[in-house]
Design a protein around this motif. Structure first.
Motif, PDB file in Angstrom:
ATOM      1  N   GLU A  71     -30.347 -32.270  18.738  1.00 45.94           N
ATOM      2  CA  GLU A  71     -30.884 -32.300  20.091  1.00 45.94           C
ATOM      3  C   GLU A  71     -31.020 -33.749  20.543  1.00 45.94           C
ATOM      4  O   GLU A  71     -31.252 -34.656  19.731  1.00 45.94           O
ATOM      5  N   ARG A  72     -30.845 -33.943  21.825  1.00 49.63           N
ATOM      6  CA  ARG A  72     -31.054 -35.265  22.409  1.00 49.63           C
ATOM      7  C   ARG A  72     -31.936 -35.127  23.643  1.00 49.63           C
ATOM      8  O   ARG A  72     -31.664 -34.309  24.528  1.00 49.63           O
ATOM      9  N   ILE A  73     -32.999 -35.935  23.683  1.00 46.24           N
ATOM     10  CA  ILE A  73     -33.929 -35.935  24.806  1.00 46.24           C
ATOM     11  C   ILE A  73     -34.070 -37.384  25.274  1.00 46.24           C
ATOM     12  O   ILE A  73     -34.779 -38.176  24.633  1.00 46.24           O
ATOM     13  N   ASN A  74     -33.378 -37.719  26.322  1.00 46.68           N
ATOM     14  CA  ASN A  74     -33.363 -39.094  26.831  1.00 46.68           C
ATOM     15  C   ASN A  74     -32.916 -40.058  25.728  1.00 46.68           C
ATOM     16  O   ASN A  74     -31.829 -39.905  25.193  1.00 46.68           O
ATOM     17  N   ASP A  75     -33.781 -41.019  25.347  1.00 49.53           N
ATOM     18  CA  ASP A  75     -33.403 -42.001  24.326  1.00 49.53           C
ATOM     19  C   ASP A  75     -33.668 -41.511  22.903  1.00 49.53           C
ATOM     20  O   ASP A  75     -33.357 -42.221  21.938  1.00 49.53           O
ATOM     21  N   PHE A  76     -34.266 -40.334  22.769  1.00 50.75           N
ATOM     22  CA  PHE A  76     -34.596 -39.813  21.441  1.00 50.75           C
ATOM     23  C   PHE A  76     -33.622 -38.704  21.054  1.00 50.75           C
ATOM     24  O   PHE A  76     -33.351 -37.793  21.840  1.00 50.75           O
ATOM     25  N   SER A  77     -33.093 -38.784  19.867  1.00 54.85           N
ATOM     26  CA  SER A  77     -32.207 -37.730  19.354  1.00 54.85           C
ATOM     27  C   SER A  77     -32.584 -37.430  17.903  1.00 54.85           C
ATOM     28  O   SER A  77     -33.092 -38.298  17.185  1.00 54.85           O
ATOM     29  N   TYR A  78     -32.340 -36.204  17.513  1.00 54.50           N
ATOM     30  CA  TYR A  78     -32.636 -35.817  16.136  1.00 54.50           C
ATOM     31  C   TYR A  78     -31.689 -34.707  15.712  1.00 54.50           C
ATOM     32  O   TYR A  78     -31.079 -34.012  16.528  1.00 54.50           O
ATOM     33  N   SER A  79     -31.575 -34.540  14.390  1.00 54.65           N
ATOM     34  CA  SER A  79     -30.776 -33.457  13.833  1.00 54.65           C
ATOM     35  C   SER A  79     -31.363 -33.057  12.482  1.00 54.65           C
ATOM     36  O   SER A  79     -31.981 -33.871  11.788  1.00 54.65           O
ATOM     37  N   ALA A  80     -31.183 -31.800  12.135  1.00 59.81           N
ATOM     38  CA  ALA A  80     -31.629 -31.275  10.845  1.00 59.81           C
ATOM     39  C   ALA A  80     -30.538 -30.369  10.297  1.00 59.81           C
ATOM     40  O   ALA A  80     -30.020 -29.504  11.009  1.00 59.81           O
ATOM     41  N   THR A  81     -30.173 -30.586   9.049  1.00 59.08           N
ATOM     42  CA  THR A  81     -29.162 -29.775   8.382  1.00 59.08           C
ATOM     43  C   THR A  81     -29.711 -29.306   7.045  1.00 59.08           C
ATOM     44  O   THR A  81     -30.254 -30.105   6.277  1.00 59.08           O
ATOM     45  N   ALA A  82     -29.604 -28.014   6.773  1.00 65.02           N
ATOM     46  CA  ALA A  82     -30.062 -27.451   5.507  1.00 65.02           C
ATOM     47  C   ALA A  82     -28.946 -26.602   4.910  1.00 65.02           C
ATOM     48  O   ALA A  82     -28.174 -25.965   5.635  1.00 65.02           O
ATOM     49  N   ASN A  83     -28.838 -26.614   3.587  1.00 61.09           N
ATOM     50  CA  ASN A  83     -27.825 -25.798   2.913  1.00 61.09           C
ATOM     51  C   ASN A  83     -28.407 -25.168   1.663  1.00 61.09           C
ATOM     52  O   ASN A  83     -29.376 -25.692   1.074  1.00 61.09           O
ATOM     53  N   LEU A  84     -27.830 -24.047   1.282  1.00 62.56           N
ATOM     54  CA  LEU A  84     -28.253 -23.328   0.082  1.00 62.56           C
ATOM     55  C   LEU A  84     -27.038 -22.658  -0.535  1.00 62.56           C
ATOM     56  O   LEU A  84     -26.217 -22.066   0.175  1.00 62.56           O
ATOM     57  N   SER A  85     -26.910 -22.771  -1.865  1.00 63.19           N
ATOM     58  CA  SER A  85     -25.790 -22.170  -2.589  1.00 63.19           C
ATOM     59  C   SER A  85     -26.322 -21.375  -3.771  1.00 63.19           C
ATOM     60  O   SER A  85     -27.211 -21.840  -4.496  1.00 63.19           O
ATOM     61  N   THR A  86     -25.783 -20.180  -3.968  1.00 67.90           N
ATOM     62  CA  THR A  86     -26.159 -19.343  -5.112  1.00 67.90           C
ATOM     63  C   THR A  86     -24.984 -19.240  -6.068  1.00 67.90           C
ATOM     64  O   THR A  86     -23.825 -19.425  -5.685  1.00 67.90           O
ATOM     65  N   LEU A  87     -25.286 -18.932  -7.334  1.00 71.71           N
ATOM     66  CA  LEU A  87     -24.233 -18.800  -8.337  1.00 71.71           C
ATOM     67  C   LEU A  87     -24.657 -17.806  -9.411  1.00 71.71           C
ATOM     68  O   LEU A  87     -25.757 -17.915  -9.967  1.00 71.71           O
ATOM     69  N   LYS A  88     -23.792 -16.837  -9.666  1.00 73.35           N
ATOM     70  CA  LYS A  88     -23.948 -15.928 -10.804  1.00 73.35           C
ATOM     71  C   LYS A  88     -22.740 -16.129 -11.711  1.00 73.35           C
ATOM     72  O   LYS A  88     -21.603 -15.930 -11.302  1.00 73.35           O
ATOM     73  N   ASN A  89     -23.016 -16.517 -12.938  1.00 72.41           N
ATOM     74  CA  ASN A  89     -21.973 -16.913 -13.877  1.00 72.41           C
ATOM     75  C   ASN A  89     -22.065 -16.028 -15.119  1.00 72.41           C
ATOM     76  O   ASN A  89     -23.154 -15.829 -15.660  1.00 72.41           O
ATOM     77  N   LYS A  90     -20.927 -15.498 -15.572  1.00 74.18           N
ATOM     78  CA  LYS A  90     -20.948 -14.625 -16.750  1.00 74.18           C
ATOM     79  C   LYS A  90     -19.591 -14.648 -17.453  1.00 74.18           C
ATOM     80  O   LYS A  90     -18.546 -14.699 -16.809  1.00 74.18           O
ATOM     81  N   VAL A  91     -19.637 -14.594 -18.780  1.00 71.61           N
ATOM     82  CA  VAL A  91     -18.428 -14.396 -19.582  1.00 71.61           C
ATOM     83  C   VAL A  91     -18.134 -12.902 -19.605  1.00 71.61           C
ATOM     84  O   VAL A  91     -18.955 -12.114 -20.088  1.00 71.61           O
ATOM     85  N   ILE A  92     -16.992 -12.496 -19.064  1.00 74.92           N
ATOM     86  CA  ILE A  92     -16.690 -11.068 -18.959  1.00 74.92           C
ATOM     87  C   ILE A  92     -15.693 -10.591 -20.016  1.00 74.92           C
ATOM     88  O   ILE A  92     -15.458  -9.390 -20.164  1.00 74.92           O
ATOM     89  N   TYR A  93     -15.107 -11.539 -20.752  1.00 69.81           N
ATOM     90  CA  TYR A  93     -14.190 -11.149 -21.839  1.00 69.81           C
ATOM     91  C   TYR A  93     -14.152 -12.267 -22.862  1.00 69.81           C
ATOM     92  O   TYR A  93     -14.161 -13.454 -22.519  1.00 69.81           O
ATOM     93  N   LEU A  94     -14.133 -11.875 -24.126  1.00 75.34           N
ATOM     94  CA  LEU A  94     -13.971 -12.813 -25.221  1.00 75.34           C
ATOM     95  C   LEU A  94     -13.028 -12.183 -26.239  1.00 75.34           C
ATOM     96  O   LEU A  94     -13.146 -10.993 -26.549  1.00 75.34           O
TER      97      LEU A  94
END
Length: 335
Positions: A71-94
């Motif tokens: 967002e920008r409001i006259n001379d002031f500007s700001y930004s926010a960025t957030a991220n999230l990652s999930t992971l399920k890991n498994k050995v399915i064959y040996l």
């Protein structure tokens, strides 16, 4: 032996609305690696200590989210960025010829991490601590292996021996999810950036204590509530206890590695161009930055991001040097 092969399914969504002020992205992935190259110990008759084979298949599934607002409001500007990652890991064959592959070792104890069907890749393996004996201060472990004592064909009692057969999964180095946030703000010539990142659901195998080095430093948690004659309800065993070698690779040494770090806080000022053009400059910016100053975690060791340097040692803390706090003052000049 042949090349590893990977099959991956991806689909996602990208969204930008309100004149690009709001952005959102979502991705899902399902990756299967087949013929994973692993090192294993062949029969002694072969005359070699280890061989690399296409021993297993691994599944990795997860989702990634990213949300942003600016967002920008006259001379002031700001930004926010957030991220999230999930992971399920498994050995399915040996490979059927391989029951389990040992990974990392600690002192004389091999296989504190393992590669095994049905478990996360290089999960942490050891003894499950049950209690501390109030009378002796010795650790008591869960006897996992049961035997048939009455002859009815059904296991009904513990075998009474604590050995390698009693080791179980104690944790994993891969977090359930990782996340981060970046905040930016500017007003006229001033700018501020705050960046943080974290992880949740990962474990750390604290391998800092060796029984062959009794005078080496240990975490204070092993002293503050250690067993002695005036503290018989202690949560930690007495020094030089029986089965001490088993204790240091038990569940009591696998700790929560979740954390959140503010990796950087930076404040800067860019001089107006009409002032610096007299000095034949096109840009002049000064800044101060604080890097790796703030860590929020319950892990009592040096660094919750500790790792001994390879996949088999993911989440194993053998005393890796922590990130240093840094205070930086700088200047950017362009002509």
């Amino acid at each position: 032996m042949k090349w590893e092969a990977s099959e991956q399914l991806d689909f996602g969504l990208d969204l930008r609305v309100f004149k690009d002020r709001l952005s959102f992205s979502f991705d899902y992935f399902d990756k299967k690696t087949k013929g994973l190259l692993v090192s294993t110990v062949p029969p002694y008759e072969t005359g070699v200590s280890s061989v690399v084979v296409n021993g297993g298949n691994v599944s990795n599934k997860g989702m990634e989210f990213e949300f942003g607002w600016r967002e920008r409001i006259n001379d002031f500007s700001y930004s926010a960025t957030a991220n999230l990652s999930t992971l399920k890991n498994k050995v399915i064959y040996l490979d059927p010829s391989i029951s389990r592959i040992d990974g990392a070792s600690f002192h004389t104890n091999p296989g504190i991490t393992a590669f095994e069907k049905g478990y996360p890749v290089w999960y942490m393996r050891g003894y499950q601590l049950k209690d501390i004996d109030n009378e002796t201060g010795d650790p008591i472990f869960v006897d996992q292996l049961t035997v048939d004592t009455n002859g009815d064909g059904k296991p009904d009692a513990a075998d009474g021996v604590i050995d390698d057969n009693d080791k179980v999964m104690l944790g994993k180095g891969f977090p359930d999810f990782t996340y981060g946030i970046t905040l930016n703000a500017s007003y006229k010539g001033f700018d501020l950036t705050v960046f943080g990142t974290g992880a949740e659901g990962n474990s750390i195998f604290n391998c800092l204590t060796r029984i062959d080095r009794p005078r080496a430093n240990r975490l204070k948690i092993f002293y503050n509530d250690r067993w002695n004659t005036s503290n018989t309800d202690a949560s930690k065993p007495r020094p030089n206890c029986n089965n001490e070698d088993k204790y240091w690779i038990s569940s009591d040494l696998v700790m929560d590695g979740s954390y959140f770090k503010i990796k950087q806080i930076q404040l800067g000022y860019t001089f107006p161009k009409n002032l610096i053009k007299k000095l034949y400059m096109t840009n002049l910016r000064i800044y101060a930055s604080f890097d790796d100053w703030f860590v929020f975690t319950n892990y009592p060791g040096f660094d919750p991001e500790a790792s001994a340097g390879s996949t088999t040692l993911l989440g194993v803390d053998k005393g890796s040097y922590p990130n240093s706090k840094k205070a930086v003052i700088g200047i950017n000049v362009a002509f």
